[in-house]
Design a protein around this motif. Structure first.
Motif, PDB file in Angstrom:
ATOM      1  N   PRO A 296       0.821  -1.212   0.000  1.00  0.00           N
ATOM      2  CA  PRO A 296       0.000   0.000   0.000  1.00  0.00           C
ATOM      3  C   PRO A 296       0.855   1.262   0.000  1.00  0.00           C
ATOM      4  N   ALA A 297       0.335   2.300  -0.620  1.00  0.00           N
ATOM      5  CA  ALA A 297       1.050   3.579  -0.688  1.00  0.00           C
ATOM      6  C   ALA A 297       0.031   4.711  -0.737  1.00  0.00           C
ATOM      7  N   VAL A 298       0.512   5.912  -0.474  1.00  0.00           N
ATOM      8  CA  VAL A 298      -0.296   7.126  -0.602  1.00  0.00           C
ATOM      9  C   VAL A 298       0.452   8.067  -1.537  1.00  0.00           C
TER      10      VAL A 298
ATOM     11  N   ILE B   5       3.426   8.072  12.349  1.00  0.00           N
ATOM     12  CA  ILE B   5       3.230   6.970  11.396  1.00  0.00           C
ATOM     13  C   ILE B   5       4.571   6.627  10.749  1.00  0.00           C
ATOM     14  N   ALA B   6       4.955   5.361  10.844  1.00  0.00           N
ATOM     15  CA  ALA B   6       6.197   4.895  10.226  1.00  0.00           C
ATOM     16  C   ALA B   6       5.943   4.534   8.766  1.00  0.00           C
ATOM     17  N   HIS B   7       6.967   4.685   7.953  1.00  0.00           N
ATOM     18  CA  HIS B   7       6.829   4.352   6.530  1.00  0.00           C
ATOM     19  C   HIS B   7       8.065   3.601   6.061  1.00  0.00           C
ATOM     20  N   ASP B   8       7.980   3.055   4.857  1.00  0.00           N
ATOM     21  CA  ASP B   8       9.064   2.260   4.286  1.00  0.00           C
ATOM     22  C   ASP B   8       9.753   2.964   3.132  1.00  0.00           C
ATOM     23  N   GLY B   9       9.667   4.282   3.094  1.00  0.00           N
ATOM     24  CA  GLY B   9      10.356   5.028   2.045  1.00  0.00           C
ATOM     25  C   GLY B   9       9.441   5.992   1.329  1.00  0.00           C
ATOM     26  N   VAL B  10      10.013   7.107   0.903  1.00  0.00           N
ATOM     27  CA  VAL B  10       9.278   8.102   0.123  1.00  0.00           C
ATOM     28  C   VAL B  10       9.976   8.250  -1.226  1.00  0.00           C
ATOM     29  N   PHE B  11       9.182   8.505  -2.259  1.00  0.00           N
ATOM     30  CA  PHE B  11       9.703   8.572  -3.618  1.00  0.00           C
ATOM     31  C   PHE B  11       9.063   9.760  -4.329  1.00  0.00           C
TER      32      PHE B  11
ATOM     33  N   ARG C 223       5.299   9.981  -3.388  1.00  0.00           N
ATOM     34  CA  ARG C 223       4.602   8.804  -2.877  1.00  0.00           C
ATOM     35  C   ARG C 223       5.321   8.283  -1.643  1.00  0.00           C
ATOM     36  N   VAL C 224       4.555   7.722  -0.737  1.00  0.00           N
ATOM     37  CA  VAL C 224       5.113   7.116   0.463  1.00  0.00           C
ATOM     38  C   VAL C 224       4.659   5.662   0.529  1.00  0.00           C
ATOM     39  N   ARG C 225       5.607   4.764   0.782  1.00  0.00           N
ATOM     40  CA  ARG C 225       5.310   3.335   0.840  1.00  0.00           C
ATOM     41  C   ARG C 225       5.055   2.933   2.292  1.00  0.00           C
ATOM     42  N   LEU C 226       3.969   2.168   2.519  1.00  0.00           N
ATOM     43  CA  LEU C 226       3.542   1.820   3.872  1.00  0.00           C
ATOM     44  C   LEU C 226       3.434   0.313   4.021  1.00  0.00           C
ATOM     45  N   ARG C 227       3.282  -0.141   5.265  1.00  0.00           N
ATOM     46  CA  ARG C 227       3.374  -1.571   5.544  1.00  0.00           C
ATOM     47  C   ARG C 227       2.062  -2.317   5.358  1.00  0.00           C
TER      48      ARG C 227
ATOM     49  N   LEU D  49      -5.048   6.986  -2.561  1.00  0.00           N
ATOM     50  CA  LEU D  49      -4.489   5.682  -2.219  1.00  0.00           C
ATOM     51  C   LEU D  49      -3.926   5.032  -3.485  1.00  0.00           C
ATOM     52  N   ASN D  50      -2.819   4.328  -3.332  1.00  0.00           N
ATOM     53  CA  ASN D  50      -2.193   3.712  -4.492  1.00  0.00           C
ATOM     54  C   ASN D  50      -1.409   2.485  -4.054  1.00  0.00           C
ATOM     55  N   LEU D  51      -0.732   1.874  -4.986  1.00  0.00           N
ATOM     56  CA  LEU D  51       0.121   0.713  -4.708  1.00  0.00           C
ATOM     57  C   LEU D  51       1.502   0.972  -5.290  1.00  0.00           C
ATOM     58  N   LEU D  52       2.544   0.524  -4.589  1.00  0.00           N
ATOM     59  CA  LEU D  52       3.916   0.661  -5.060  1.00  0.00           C
ATOM     60  C   LEU D  52       4.602  -0.695  -5.015  1.00  0.00           C
TER      61      LEU D  52
END
Length: 619
Positions: free
Chosen positions: A32-34, A63-69, A76-80, A109-112
């Motif tokens: 999941p991503a935003v 809120i923790a995230h797994d990287g921003v692009f 975009r921000v990648r989430l868990r 909302l999006n997907l990465l």
């Protein structure tokens, strides 16, 4: 005899390693991503500041995230997980849009891809998945073709008024009545002059004469050919505008195509926020040119809450207020092109506009009558307007070419030109069908497609190994490398994989093994003829090549025909089919022979080949 030079072995190894690297991202899946993108055509997203703002908003919400692009149009921000995704969307919405009633940014909302950074940095990305595999939304839009014709007739009314005024032909009024434009005259002679002027000025109108009491009438209507041309143009412009709108959602490979005479199909794979997608599709942007009201004290009164009659208060791009007259001089329909460039005198960045014939006449008259006054170019979106630029008119501008310059950078000039070219919807549209395909259904389709391909591969492998022994195993390895290279090539080209595409992969497996069957049977035939094992291998590969090439070329011709003349799922099938033929040629000939050379090439006194039962003549 049966040895490849070192460079050829290295080439095969490098190609297979490349295939492995570019296939790997497809096994990591998506998370999941935003995504944040600009919500206004006049607002450009600054990636650096947007990234900082996004991280600050997530940090404030804990809120923790797994990287921003970041890319050119969005961050975009990648989430868990999906729960974190929803929380992050709310936090980002508050950070970027303090005023919910007037949002400046689209938060969707999006997907990465979940691929590791080292793969992404190499440009190794997963294939795009179609709507049937990834899930998403499907819209069918109905275009109001009558509305497009009506819009053109409204513009024609103004054109005729300007044309007759330029030619000094007096009339008693021009009105649109239904699908006709009626011009009234006081005498027949003036009507005849007007008819000649209109006929010379346009060839899209059909003219009929009539009389209403003391008035002599000239009724203009659009002919069937002109109406068809307008409707086709409206459909193309709407499709182009939808492409610009959907880019804000960051959808990978959206499908936007015409269906029938007046409908547009929109498929958005991977979109989770259906409401946001509908909002984006429903947006319209209208370009207007108006005069600035420089009446002393007028702006101050408007800021104090008393807007003078006949005027409206807007803001420039920098936020400065500006008072504009309500009368619209020109609309975006009169603009045929907008390109960035430079001022010929001071070499400053500028935007060069090109108007159609009617727009050129109107602009020439307005600029001649309003020298040293300001003219505003206004973009109205979602019922709210913003001034793109408001230059001062220095002199009469004719010929249909207009230059906008002054206090803008090269990048701003490029953005403004792109903005003005984007235009608006040429005809109203409404959503008449909406379907949502959930990710679970897409996952089920992927599972079925994967298992069908897997079991097909296993069945082929069992048959080949059982019938051709070691050479069958070599064929299976070559087939696996073919599948590896095909997936890698689809990933590199960022092709969209659909269910028909999976069917094409399964079909490619069956067709690719055919080349190895030809080679193996040719080797058997050479052995039956009494050739030595080494000579049989050499002759088998060389003499089977022509047959393999002929069969693949004829199949490729059929695939290219599907690619050229097909559309939608047929075209997706054809893309995978054609690429599969190319990769099968490489794997069946080079990879399989490379393996056979490694196994048997160094054995000088080779007496037997593990290629199954070789039936001797007469047995």
């Amino acid at each position: 005899m049966n040895r490849y030079p070192l460079w050829k072995n290295l080439l095969i190894g490098i190609v297979l390693l490349w295939g492995l690297l570019y296939t790997l991202p497809n096994f990591y899946g998506e998370v999941p991503a935003v995504q944040v993108s600009s919500g206004k055509a006049t607002l450009k997203l600054d990636s650096a500041s947007a990234l900082a703002q996004l991280e600050a908003g997530l940090k404030a919400a804990g809120i923790a995230h797994d990287g921003v692009f970041a890319d050119q149009n969005s961050v975009r921000v990648r989430l868990r997980d999906t729960d974190t995704q929803l929380k992050a969307k709310d936090a980002i919405e508050k950070a970027f849009n303090p005023n919910p009633q007037d949002p400046s940014y689209v938060v969707a909302l999006n997907l990465l891809s979940a691929s590791p950074q080292w793969l992404t940095s190499m440009g190794a990305l997963p294939m795009y998945l179609g709507l049937d595999l990834r899930g998403g939304v499907h819209f069918l839009l109905q275009v109001d073709m009558k509305g497009a014709v009506t819009k053109r007739l409204d513009a024609t009314t103004g054109d005729l008024r300007t044309l007759l005024r330029d030619k000094n032909v007096r009339h008693s009024g021009i009105t649109r009545e239904g699908q006709n434009v009626v011009v009234r005259f006081r005498d027949a002679e003036t009507r005849d002059r007007a008819r000649a002027v209109i006929t010379a000025g346009t060839n899209d109108l059909e003219l009929k004469e009539g009389q209403d009491g003391a008035d002599f009438l000239l009724t203009a209507s659009l002919g069937p050919l002109a109406q068809k041309k307008i409707q086709e143009s409206a459909l193309k412009q709407n499709i182009s505008t939808l492409h610009n709108r959907i880019n804000e959602l960051g959808v990978a490979e959206p499908v936007i195509q015409q269906q029938g005479l007046d409908r547009i199909v929109v498929q958005l794979p991977g979109v989770q926020d259906v409401a946001k997608a509908k909002d984006i599709l429903g947006r319209t942007a209208t370009l207007e040119v108006r005069m600035v009201d420089d009446t002393p004290g007028g702006l101050e009164d408007a800021l104090a809450g008393t807007v003078p009659a006949g005027t409206e208060l807007y803001n420039e791009r920098g936020g400065r207020p500006l008072l504009l007259k309500k009368q619209v001089i020109l609309t975006g329909e009169r603009l045929t092109d907008a390109q960035p460039g430079f001022d010929g005198q001071n070499h400053e960045p500028a935007v060069h506009l090109t108007l159609d014939a009617a727009g050129a006449r109107i602009f020439r008259d307005v600029t001649r009558e309003n020298i040293n006054k300001r003219m505003a170019i206004l973009l109205i979106e979602k019922g709210k307007g913003e001034v793109v630029t408001a230059p001062v008119i220095r002199g009469e501008i004719g010929g249909g070419r207009v230059q906008i310059s002054g206090r803008m950078s090269t990048e701003e000039a490029t953005d403004t030109a792109l903005l003005l070219r984007a235009g608006s919807l040429a005809a109203p549209m409404e959503i008449i069908e909406e379907r949502t395909i959930g990710p679970s259904l897409g996952a089920e389709n992927i599972s079925k497609g994967f298992h069908s391909t897997l079991w097909g591969f296993i069945a082929i492998a069992i048959f080949m190994c059982g019938y051709y022994m070691l050479f069958g195993f070599v064929s299976v390895v070559a087939l696996a490398s073919n599948l590896l290279l095909l997936v890698a090539l689809l990933s590199l080209l960022q092709a969209t994989l659909t269910l028909p595409g999976i069917a094409a992969i399964a079909l490619t497996l069956g067709m690719a093994i055919d080349a190895n069957v030809l080679i193996n049977e040719r080797i058997r035939e050479e052995l039956r003829s009494g050739a030595s094992p080494q000579a049989a291998i050499h002759a088998g590969y060389d003499r089977a090549f022509d047959t393999i090439l002929d069969s693949n070329v004829t199949t490729l011709i059929a695939g290219i025909a599907l690619l050229v003349f097909g559309s939608g799922p047929v075209r997706g099938f054809a893309v995978v089919h054609c690429l599969g033929i190319l990769t099968s040629m490489f794997s069946a000939i080079l990879v399989s022979r490379g393996l056979v050379n490694l196994i048997y090439g160094k054995q000088r006194k080779l007496e037997k080949l593990a290629i199954g039962q070789v039936w001797k003549p007469g047995l």
